[in-house]
Design an enzyme around this catalytic site. Structure first.
Site, PDB file in Angstrom:
ATOM      1  N   ARG A 255      -4.817  -7.416 -13.205  1.00  0.00           N
ATOM      2  CA  ARG A 255      -4.522  -7.957 -11.877  1.00  0.00           C
ATOM      3  C   ARG A 255      -5.433  -9.158 -11.627  1.00  0.00           C
ATOM      4  NH1 ARG A 255      -1.329  -4.554 -12.578  1.00  0.00           N
ATOM      5  NH2 ARG A 255      -0.515  -2.961 -11.175  1.00  0.00           N
TER       6      ARG A 255
ATOM      7  N   ASP B 139      -2.621  -3.652  17.447  1.00  0.00           N
ATOM      8  CA  ASP B 139      -2.578  -2.669  16.354  1.00  0.00           C
ATOM      9  C   ASP B 139      -2.265  -1.313  16.956  1.00  0.00           C
ATOM     10  OD1 ASP B 139      -3.476  -0.896  14.048  1.00  0.00           O
ATOM     11  OD2 ASP B 139      -4.037  -2.853  13.247  1.00  0.00           O
TER      12      ASP B 139
ATOM     13  N   TYR C 149       7.991  -0.659  -0.977  1.00  0.00           N
ATOM     14  CA  TYR C 149       7.114  -1.617  -0.297  1.00  0.00           C
ATOM     15  C   TYR C 149       7.525  -3.060  -0.631  1.00  0.00           C
ATOM     16  CZ  TYR C 149       2.647  -4.037   0.675  1.00  0.00           C
ATOM     17  OH  TYR C 149       1.665  -4.896   1.127  1.00  0.00           O
TER      18      TYR C 149
ATOM     19  N   ARG D 105      -0.258  -8.517 -13.585  1.00  0.00           N
ATOM     20  CA  ARG D 105       0.222  -9.388 -12.493  1.00  0.00           C
ATOM     21  C   ARG D 105      -0.836 -10.442 -12.199  1.00  0.00           C
ATOM     22  NH1 ARG D 105       1.568  -6.104  -7.559  1.00  0.00           N
ATOM     23  NH2 ARG D 105       3.621  -5.942  -8.491  1.00  0.00           N
TER      24      ARG D 105
ATOM     25  N   LYS E 159     -16.658   4.729  -6.190  1.00  0.00           N
ATOM     26  CA  LYS E 159     -16.973   5.650  -7.292  1.00  0.00           C
ATOM     27  C   LYS E 159     -18.307   5.263  -7.936  1.00  0.00           C
ATOM     28  CE  LYS E 159     -12.115   6.620  -8.277  1.00  0.00           C
ATOM     29  NZ  LYS E 159     -11.010   6.575  -9.232  1.00  0.00           N
TER      30      LYS E 159
HETATM   31  P1  NAD Z   1      -4.430  -2.803   6.601  1.00  0.00           P
HETATM   32  O1  NAD Z   1      -3.753  -1.512   6.324  1.00  0.00           O
HETATM   33  O2  NAD Z   1      -5.913  -2.833   6.590  1.00  0.00           O
HETATM   34  O3  NAD Z   1      -3.940  -3.391   7.995  1.00  0.00           O
HETATM   35  C1  NAD Z   1      -2.635  -3.196   8.504  1.00  0.00           C
HETATM   36  C2  NAD Z   1      -2.763  -2.795   9.949  1.00  0.00           C
HETATM   37  O4  NAD Z   1      -1.440  -2.606  10.485  1.00  0.00           O
HETATM   38  C3  NAD Z   1      -3.523  -1.471  10.137  1.00  0.00           C
HETATM   39  O5  NAD Z   1      -4.647  -1.626  10.974  1.00  0.00           O
HETATM   40  C4  NAD Z   1      -2.485  -0.559  10.776  1.00  0.00           C
HETATM   41  O6  NAD Z   1      -3.023   0.348  11.735  1.00  0.00           O
HETATM   42  C5  NAD Z   1      -1.524  -1.551  11.426  1.00  0.00           C
HETATM   43  N1  NAD Z   1      -0.257  -0.900  11.711  1.00  0.00           N
HETATM   44  C6  NAD Z   1       0.403   0.012  10.919  1.00  0.00           C
HETATM   45  N2  NAD Z   1       1.489   0.466  11.565  1.00  0.00           N
HETATM   46  C7  NAD Z   1       1.513  -0.152  12.774  1.00  0.00           C
HETATM   47  C8  NAD Z   1       2.397  -0.089  13.892  1.00  0.00           C
HETATM   48  N3  NAD Z   1       3.476   0.729  13.878  1.00  0.00           N
HETATM   49  N4  NAD Z   1       2.138  -0.848  14.974  1.00  0.00           N
HETATM   50  C9  NAD Z   1       1.045  -1.659  15.015  1.00  0.00           C
HETATM   51  N5  NAD Z   1       0.176  -1.773  13.990  1.00  0.00           N
HETATM   52  C10 NAD Z   1       0.401  -1.023  12.875  1.00  0.00           C
HETATM   53  O7  NAD Z   1      -3.829  -3.865   5.555  1.00  0.00           O
HETATM   54  P2  NAD Z   1      -4.360  -5.310   5.159  1.00  0.00           P
HETATM   55  O8  NAD Z   1      -4.928  -5.209   3.803  1.00  0.00           O
HETATM   56  O9  NAD Z   1      -5.150  -5.893   6.236  1.00  0.00           O
HETATM   57  O10 NAD Z   1      -2.976  -6.083   5.000  1.00  0.00           O
HETATM   58  C11 NAD Z   1      -2.438  -6.905   6.035  1.00  0.00           C
HETATM   59  C12 NAD Z   1      -1.033  -7.352   5.649  1.00  0.00           C
HETATM   60  O11 NAD Z   1      -1.068  -8.022   4.396  1.00  0.00           O
HETATM   61  C13 NAD Z   1      -0.037  -6.202   5.492  1.00  0.00           C
HETATM   62  O12 NAD Z   1       1.216  -6.619   5.964  1.00  0.00           O
HETATM   63  C14 NAD Z   1       0.036  -5.996   4.004  1.00  0.00           C
HETATM   64  O13 NAD Z   1       1.258  -5.429   3.600  1.00  0.00           O
HETATM   65  C15 NAD Z   1      -0.143  -7.415   3.499  1.00  0.00           C
HETATM   66  N6  NAD Z   1      -0.707  -7.446   2.136  1.00  0.00           N
HETATM   67  C16 NAD Z   1      -2.009  -7.111   1.925  1.00  0.00           C
HETATM   68  C17 NAD Z   1      -2.524  -7.145   0.643  1.00  0.00           C
HETATM   69  C18 NAD Z   1      -3.958  -6.808   0.350  1.00  0.00           C
HETATM   70  O14 NAD Z   1      -4.362  -6.918  -0.811  1.00  0.00           O
HETATM   71  N7  NAD Z   1      -4.764  -6.393   1.324  1.00  0.00           N
HETATM   72  C19 NAD Z   1      -1.701  -7.522  -0.442  1.00  0.00           C
HETATM   73  C20 NAD Z   1      -0.380  -7.843  -0.179  1.00  0.00           C
HETATM   74  C21 NAD Z   1       0.102  -7.826   1.109  1.00  0.00           C
END
Ligand code: NAD
Length: 343
Positions: A221, A34, A148, A284, A199
């Protein structure tokens, strides 16, 4: 179970930190990568690397010697974040995704699982609160609401072609609102369950029961608890299914009803004020037919159960923050002579 060497990118984030610990518990050797350290959960990965995956050489280093990759790293957040950072998200996340996939190929990784999102689904299928649950085939003709969604859809395509052109083993999961404890709950990137829990915890602790909700709150949702998400991920990695697949809970609920549910759990009454703000699509939900067919399983943890655990954790975070603020030393009082001269 044969122990594997597994890379989890985004290991400092919500889903990544939970996944790392589950895989370690199962007996695997895990490398967590990360750009930042895990904020809430202690990370038990055998190796933890701080790397910016927007740089190709870092992605190569991350994937070296790994059998499997869970590609979860992304710069993301709730509606407030993704509706306001289009260029940053499209550029940065595409860099992360593309370099990670290429590194998996170049380093001879056995399989990569990519985290896509329900945000890839087209606007025109999500205009009603009583929305028809979205099937994987609904993705095209494409019209995601935000950059996104386009980033995720574009990466899904790259993954598809890497499998066909290079024989890279792939899986691709479309998450529908994953929630749970030890995730972002404040600061602008939090999602609805965490924001509402914060909240309502504030209301419970302060006695001021007014809370704000973006839009009319009738937008709907579905929400999937983190333990179900992890179970789905591990099952999907073990499956032979390649094309994108939904991973969500199929219970549809409005944001107003979600707030009422959390308020019931907290044992407080709330006075909701609807204000202008990014609402996202009108409705959704996840159609889990393909998930059931492929994995013989679907998310089953009840919303009430998952929210109770999430609320309890966020309530403690709010309490701790309040206590910390009270313990801050007061700024020194200025003596009269130190006052600036008035002209
Ligand atoms: P999160 O933001 O908690 O975790 C993502 C992690 O990626 C963070 O810790 C961040 O520091 C790291 N990151 C960002 N830029 C980076 C870089 N340049 N190099 C290395 N690491 C980097 O998000 P999450 O909720 O754990 O989601 C994980 C994945 O699932 C993501 O790809 C997200 O798009 C996808 N996703 C999540 C949800 C949800 O409801 N949580 C829904 C749809 C998709």
């Amino acid at each position: 179970m044969v122990p594997k060497k597994i890379l989890v990118t985004g290991a400092g984030g919500f889903i990544g930190s939970h996944l790392v610990n589950r895989l370690v518990e199962e007996g695997h050797y895990v490398r967590g990568v990360d750009i930042k350290k895990s904020e809430f959960l202690p990370c038990f990965a055998q190796e933890s690397l701080l790397l910016d995956l927007r740089r190709p050489e870092n992605a190569m280093k991350a994937a070296e010697g790994m059998d499997e990759v869970y590609a979860l790293a992304a710069d993301m957040g709730g509606m407030g974040f993704i509706s306001n950072h289009h260029s940053e998200i499209l550029y940065g996340n595409t860099m992360i995704d593309f370099h990670t996939i290429e590194a998996a190929r170049a380093q001879g990784v056995g399989k990569i699982l990519y985290a896509s999102s329900a945000c890839i689904y087209p606007n025109y299928k999500q205009t009603e609160t009583e929305v028809t649950p979205l099937k994987e085939d609904d993705a095209y003709p494409a019209d995601p609401q935000d950059a996104y969604g386009w980033e995720k859809l574009t990466t899904e395509k790259l993954l598809h072609h890497y499998r066909l052109d290079y024989g890279l083993e792939t899986s691709c999961v479309r998450f529908h609102n994953i929630y749970g404890p030890e995730g972002t709950w404040d600061g602008g990137r939090e999602k609805a369950p965490a924001a509402l829990s914060r909240k309502i915890a504030n209301a419970a602790l302060s006695g001021d029961h007014r809370i704000e909700i973006w839009g009319d709150g009738e937008q709907t949702r579905s929400f999937c608890y983190i333990d179900d998400c992890l179970e789905g991920l591990v099952r999907l990695m073990a499956s032979k299914h390649h094309e994108p697949i939904n991973l969500g809970n199929a219970r549809l609920i409005s944001i107003n009803a979600l707030a009422e549910l959390i308020a019931d759990i907290a044992g407080v009454s709330i006075d909701v004020k609807h204000i202008e703000g990014p609402e996202g699509v009108r409705g959704r939900n996840s159609d889990n037919s393909l998930l059931r067919e492929v994995l013989g399983w679907e998310p089953r943890i009840k919303l009430e159960e998952g929210l109770a655990k999430t609320y309890a954790w966020i309530h403690t975070q709010v309490q701790m923050r309040t206590a910390k603020a009270l313990l801050q030393p007061l700024p020194p009082r200025q003596s009269k002579s130190a006052e600036p001269a008035r002209i």
